[in-house]
Design a protein around this motif. Structure first.
Motif, PDB file in Angstrom:
ATOM      1  N   ARG A  49       2.934  -0.389 -54.807  1.00 55.85           N
ATOM      2  CA  ARG A  49       1.995  -1.006 -53.878  1.00 55.85           C
ATOM      3  C   ARG A  49       2.173  -0.473 -52.459  1.00 55.85           C
ATOM      4  O   ARG A  49       1.203  -0.310 -51.708  1.00 55.85           O
ATOM      5  CB  ARG A  49       2.179  -2.519 -53.895  1.00 55.85           C
ATOM      6  N   ILE A  50       3.419  -0.204 -52.077  1.00 56.92           N
ATOM      7  CA  ILE A  50       3.679   0.345 -50.746  1.00 56.92           C
ATOM      8  C   ILE A  50       3.036   1.719 -50.612  1.00 56.92           C
ATOM      9  O   ILE A  50       2.377   2.032 -49.600  1.00 56.92           O
ATOM     10  CB  ILE A  50       5.193   0.411 -50.488  1.00 56.92           C
ATOM     11  N   VAL A  51       3.221   2.562 -51.631  1.00 55.56           N
ATOM     12  CA  VAL A  51       2.634   3.903 -51.583  1.00 55.56           C
ATOM     13  C   VAL A  51       1.107   3.820 -51.602  1.00 55.56           C
ATOM     14  O   VAL A  51       0.420   4.559 -50.886  1.00 55.56           O
ATOM     15  CB  VAL A  51       3.160   4.744 -52.761  1.00 55.56           C
ATOM     16  N   ARG A  52       0.567   2.937 -52.408  1.00 52.44           N
ATOM     17  CA  ARG A  52      -0.887   2.810 -52.507  1.00 52.44           C
ATOM     18  C   ARG A  52      -1.485   2.342 -51.179  1.00 52.44           C
ATOM     19  O   ARG A  52      -2.616   2.712 -50.820  1.00 52.44           O
ATOM     20  CB  ARG A  52      -1.239   1.823 -53.622  1.00 52.44           C
ATOM     21  N   ALA A  53      -0.749   1.536 -50.414  1.00 51.10           N
ATOM     22  CA  ALA A  53      -1.252   1.045 -49.130  1.00 51.10           C
ATOM     23  C   ALA A  53      -1.445   2.164 -48.127  1.00 51.10           C
ATOM     24  O   ALA A  53      -2.242   2.027 -47.188  1.00 51.10           O
ATOM     25  CB  ALA A  53      -0.295  -0.008 -48.573  1.00 51.10           C
ATOM     26  N   ASP A  54      -0.739   3.313 -48.300  1.00 50.18           N
ATOM     27  CA  ASP A  54      -0.893   4.421 -47.364  1.00 50.18           C
ATOM     28  C   ASP A  54      -2.272   5.058 -47.441  1.00 50.18           C
ATOM     29  O   ASP A  54      -2.659   5.805 -46.528  1.00 50.18           O
ATOM     30  CB  ASP A  54       0.183   5.474 -47.618  1.00 50.18           C
ATOM     31  N   GLN A  55      -3.024   4.825 -48.522  1.00 51.82           N
ATOM     32  CA  GLN A  55      -4.356   5.397 -48.659  1.00 51.82           C
ATOM     33  C   GLN A  55      -5.412   4.611 -47.889  1.00 51.82           C
ATOM     34  O   GLN A  55      -6.550   5.072 -47.748  1.00 51.82           O
ATOM     35  CB  GLN A  55      -4.754   5.455 -50.141  1.00 51.82           C
ATOM     36  N   LEU A  80       1.042  11.094 -54.461  1.00 53.09           N
ATOM     37  CA  LEU A  80       2.141  10.141 -54.282  1.00 53.09           C
ATOM     38  C   LEU A  80       1.845   8.833 -55.008  1.00 53.09           C
ATOM     39  O   LEU A  80       2.735   8.228 -55.620  1.00 53.09           O
ATOM     40  CB  LEU A  80       2.366   9.875 -52.794  1.00 53.09           C
ATOM     41  N   ASN A  81       0.613   8.399 -54.951  1.00 53.56           N
ATOM     42  CA  ASN A  81       0.211   7.182 -55.644  1.00 53.56           C
ATOM     43  C   ASN A  81       0.339   7.349 -57.156  1.00 53.56           C
ATOM     44  O   ASN A  81       0.821   6.458 -57.872  1.00 53.56           O
ATOM     45  CB  ASN A  81      -1.232   6.843 -55.269  1.00 53.56           C
ATOM     46  N   GLU A  82      -0.046   8.516 -57.652  1.00 54.74           N
ATOM     47  CA  GLU A  82       0.074   8.807 -59.083  1.00 54.74           C
ATOM     48  C   GLU A  82       1.531   8.812 -59.524  1.00 54.74           C
ATOM     49  O   GLU A  82       1.883   8.271 -60.588  1.00 54.74           O
ATOM     50  CB  GLU A  82      -0.580  10.158 -59.377  1.00 54.74           C
ATOM     51  N   ALA A  83       2.398   9.411 -58.713  1.00 51.61           N
ATOM     52  CA  ALA A  83       3.825   9.455 -59.047  1.00 51.61           C
ATOM     53  C   ALA A  83       4.441   8.067 -59.025  1.00 51.61           C
ATOM     54  O   ALA A  83       5.224   7.697 -59.921  1.00 51.61           O
ATOM     55  CB  ALA A  83       4.564  10.375 -58.072  1.00 51.61           C
ATOM     56  N   ALA A  84       4.086   7.257 -58.026  1.00 52.28           N
ATOM     57  CA  ALA A  84       4.650   5.904 -57.942  1.00 52.28           C
ATOM     58  C   ALA A  84       4.183   5.048 -59.112  1.00 52.28           C
ATOM     59  O   ALA A  84       4.959   4.242 -59.649  1.00 52.28           O
ATOM     60  CB  ALA A  84       4.244   5.262 -56.620  1.00 52.28           C
ATOM     61  N   ARG A  85       2.930   5.209 -59.496  1.00 56.91           N
ATOM     62  CA  ARG A  85       2.431   4.449 -60.652  1.00 56.91           C
ATOM     63  C   ARG A  85       3.163   4.849 -61.927  1.00 56.91           C
ATOM     64  O   ARG A  85       3.542   4.001 -62.737  1.00 56.91           O
ATOM     65  CB  ARG A  85       0.931   4.685 -60.820  1.00 56.91           C
ATOM     66  N   VAL A 144      11.605  -3.548 -62.811  1.00 55.29           N
ATOM     67  CA  VAL A 144      10.157  -3.404 -62.966  1.00 55.29           C
ATOM     68  C   VAL A 144       9.445  -3.947 -61.727  1.00 55.29           C
ATOM     69  O   VAL A 144       8.517  -3.319 -61.195  1.00 55.29           O
ATOM     70  CB  VAL A 144       9.672  -4.129 -64.239  1.00 55.29           C
ATOM     71  N   LEU A 145       9.877  -5.106 -61.254  1.00 51.95           N
ATOM     72  CA  LEU A 145       9.258  -5.681 -60.062  1.00 51.95           C
ATOM     73  C   LEU A 145       9.475  -4.790 -58.840  1.00 51.95           C
ATOM     74  O   LEU A 145       8.569  -4.612 -58.011  1.00 51.95           O
ATOM     75  CB  LEU A 145       9.838  -7.075 -59.799  1.00 51.95           C
ATOM     76  N   GLN A 146      10.664  -4.217 -58.721  1.00 49.14           N
ATOM     77  CA  GLN A 146      10.933  -3.320 -57.594  1.00 49.14           C
ATOM     78  C   GLN A 146      10.034  -2.089 -57.644  1.00 49.14           C
ATOM     79  O   GLN A 146       9.470  -1.674 -56.619  1.00 49.14           O
ATOM     80  CB  GLN A 146      12.406  -2.904 -57.616  1.00 49.14           C
ATOM     81  N   ALA A 147       9.872  -1.509 -58.840  1.00 51.45           N
ATOM     82  CA  ALA A 147       9.008  -0.339 -58.979  1.00 51.45           C
ATOM     83  C   ALA A 147       7.552  -0.691 -58.694  1.00 51.45           C
ATOM     84  O   ALA A 147       6.816   0.115 -58.109  1.00 51.45           O
ATOM     85  CB  ALA A 147       9.149   0.252 -60.383  1.00 51.45           C
ATOM     86  N   ARG A 148       7.131  -1.874 -59.088  1.00 56.58           N
ATOM     87  CA  ARG A 148       5.748  -2.292 -58.822  1.00 56.58           C
ATOM     88  C   ARG A 148       5.501  -2.423 -57.323  1.00 56.58           C
ATOM     89  O   ARG A 148       4.455  -1.996 -56.811  1.00 56.58           O
ATOM     90  CB  ARG A 148       5.465  -3.613 -59.517  1.00 56.58           C
ATOM     91  N   GLU A 149       6.460  -2.996 -56.599  1.00 58.21           N
ATOM     92  CA  GLU A 149       6.279  -3.138 -55.159  1.00 58.21           C
ATOM     93  C   GLU A 149       6.325  -1.781 -54.456  1.00 58.21           C
ATOM     94  O   GLU A 149       5.587  -1.550 -53.486  1.00 58.21           O
ATOM     95  CB  GLU A 149       7.348  -4.071 -54.584  1.00 58.21           C
ATOM     96  N   ARG A 150       7.145  -0.851 -54.939  1.00 55.82           N
ATOM     97  CA  ARG A 150       7.144   0.497 -54.363  1.00 55.82           C
ATOM     98  C   ARG A 150       5.795   1.170 -54.593  1.00 55.82           C
ATOM     99  O   ARG A 150       5.281   1.893 -53.728  1.00 55.82           O
ATOM    100  CB  ARG A 150       8.272   1.332 -54.978  1.00 55.82           C
TER     101      ARG A 150
END
Length: 468
Positions: free
Chosen positions: A91-97, A150-155, A83-89
């Motif tokens: 955040r990484i994708v969200r930072a691209d915006q 991408l942000n929607e998919a990562a979330r 869960v923590l790994q998915a949350r950080e991924r």
């Protein structure tokens, strides 16, 4: 600068198009009720899954074991890290915006040849120093919604791992509870075998006395020994099952193999078993973590379609640099040393051998497959609830008949012993009665455990147990 602000403002207003379909939950035909809901108490929206797991059986020892497992179980810890790994991924994708801002500073000192090519007019020489400092900005304009998808998919993937952890917790609670009831059942069966062994010892001693007096035969002695050996072998078998079950339970607790404490109030727990309202099938969509996980995987796949479609269109990026540049450190912060630049760039695919189209078709196929998986997960959940209900009802009926059988066999064993001691029957009738009683008492203990396990399985199938 005004032109720069105008370009940025216009770009922000343009970032309103999002390619790809918006997610809609697939329509799945849900029955109005479960297949095996004959009891009136099972009608209505109330559900056994609404009960907190520690209130399900109200056994303090069991509650302690479950809390220990939730804190120390290895699978739960691994699921939590995922869960923590998915949350950080996410955040990484969200930072691209968000625009990327970098700072830089540099200094250099160079010497040019005094006998080389003639220097340009106005050039300094031969020693040259240079000092630079500034900030750079880079920002990809999400005109087509690629980054938002991408942000929607990562979330969604993050939420899916969260639901996966809940499924692990639900299964863990059920496994610990089942193992605990198994240990209590083995304890009861061990006590039954011990009582039978004591009865067999008494019977063998009595048969030997009767043989010495010429009333019994050697066959009677051998028959009496059979019951004793059967009970003694059964004790060893149950003890082996207890040790193996304790080791398995200790692994669930995240501990090394060893003894497991347990209360002796199995019958009290059985008599106080909870009512089993099941609620409405539609509630499974919100309660079952595996269904929620399957839906989040579908949300992520749906968003990836928009990501793939955005590859048809150009990517637009803005860059900007603001800084100072001077040959003399003392002049670095003066107005003449300021530098700036603004730029925009776009890159569009012209020929990629059908790669973009193949990516779109692949994403659409993945999404269709996950729709089927979502439907299958729902119907599998409905089956598990129906199976648990059928198991609970029929096991209860079987257990009720077994209780009457045990009562009848106890009376038969008493009567056959009295007739043997009175010289009316051989010891074979006593042996048959004691064997039948032993077997039926063991079966009754197993059925009572199975009935409690059916409640646990129904609780898990309804989606209860994950809310710590």
């Amino acid at each position: 600068m005004k032109r720069w602000l105008f370009v940025v403002s216009s770009s922000v207003l343009a970032v309103s198009c999002t390619l790809g379909p918006n997610y809609r939950r697939p329509a799945v035909a849900m029955p109005s009720g479960y297949r095996d809901t004959a009891a009136p108490a099972q009608a209505g929206p109330a559900s056994l899954a609404d009960v907190q797991w520690f209130d399900l059986f109200k056994d303090d020892t069991l509650t302690t074991l479950v809390r220990t497992a939730l804190a120390q179980n290895f699978d739960v810890q691994i699921a939590a890290e995922r869960v923590l790994q998915a949350r950080e991924r996410f955040r990484i994708v969200r930072a691209d915006q968000i625009p990327v801002v970098v700072g830089s500073a540099a200094t250099s000192r160079n010497r040019v040849s005094e006998v080389g090519p003639r220097p340009l007019p106005g050039a300094v020489g031969p020693d040259v120093s240079d000092f630079q400092a500034g900030f750079g900005v880079a920002w990809e304009l999400d005109v087509w919604g690629r980054l938002r998808r991408l942000n929607e998919a990562a979330r969604a993937q993050y939420l899916a791992t969260h639901e996966a952890r809940r499924a692990v917790v639900t299964t863990l609670i059920a496994d610990v509870t089942d193992a605990y009831f198994a240990l209590q059942t083995f304890d009861r069966q061990l006590a039954i075998a011990g009582r039978t062994r004591d009865v067999a010892n008494d019977g063998l001693r009595l048969t030997n006395l009767r043989r010495e007096r010429g009333v019994a035969t050697a066959l009677d002695v051998r028959q009496a020994e059979q019951l004793l050996y059967t009970a003694t072998a059964l004790i060893a078998s149950v003890q082996r099952q207890i040790a193996q079950t304790e080791d398995g339970l200790r692994l669930l607790l995240g501990q090394a193999p060893g003894d497991v404490s347990r209360s002796g109030g199995f019958i009290d727990t059985f008599n106080a078993r909870p009512a089993v309202p099941v609620g409405l099938p539609s509630s499974l969509l919100e309660r079952r973590p595996d269904i929620r996980q399957a839906e989040q995987a579908l949300v992520a796949a749906n968003a990836q379609i928009g990501v793939a479609k955005a590859e048809y269109f150009p990517r637009i990026g803005l860059t900007g640099v603001l800084g100072v540049d001077s040959r003399d450190l003392a002049d670095l912060l003066t107005a003449p040393a300021r530098t700036w630049s603004v730029g925009a760039a776009a890159a569009a695919p012209i020929f990629n051998a059908g790669r973009a189209r193949a990516n779109v078709r692949l994403s659409e196929s993945v999404e269709r497959g996950l729709v089927v998986n979502y439907q299958r997960t729902i119907y599998r959940a409905l089956r598990e609830v129906s199976d648990a209900l059928a198991g609970l009802r029929k096991t209860g009926e079987q257990r009720a008949q077994q209780e009457q059988l045990v009562a009848a066999l106890r009376d038969a064993a008493r009567l056959s012993t009295d007739r043997y001691q009175g010289g009316l029957d051989s010891y074979l009738q006593v042996l048959d009665a004691q064997r039948s009683l032993l077997r039926s008492e063991l079966d009754l203990a197993a059925l009572q455990r199975l009935e409690l396990e059916s409640i646990v399985e129904l609780y898990r199938a309804l989606g209860g147990g994950w809310s710590e």
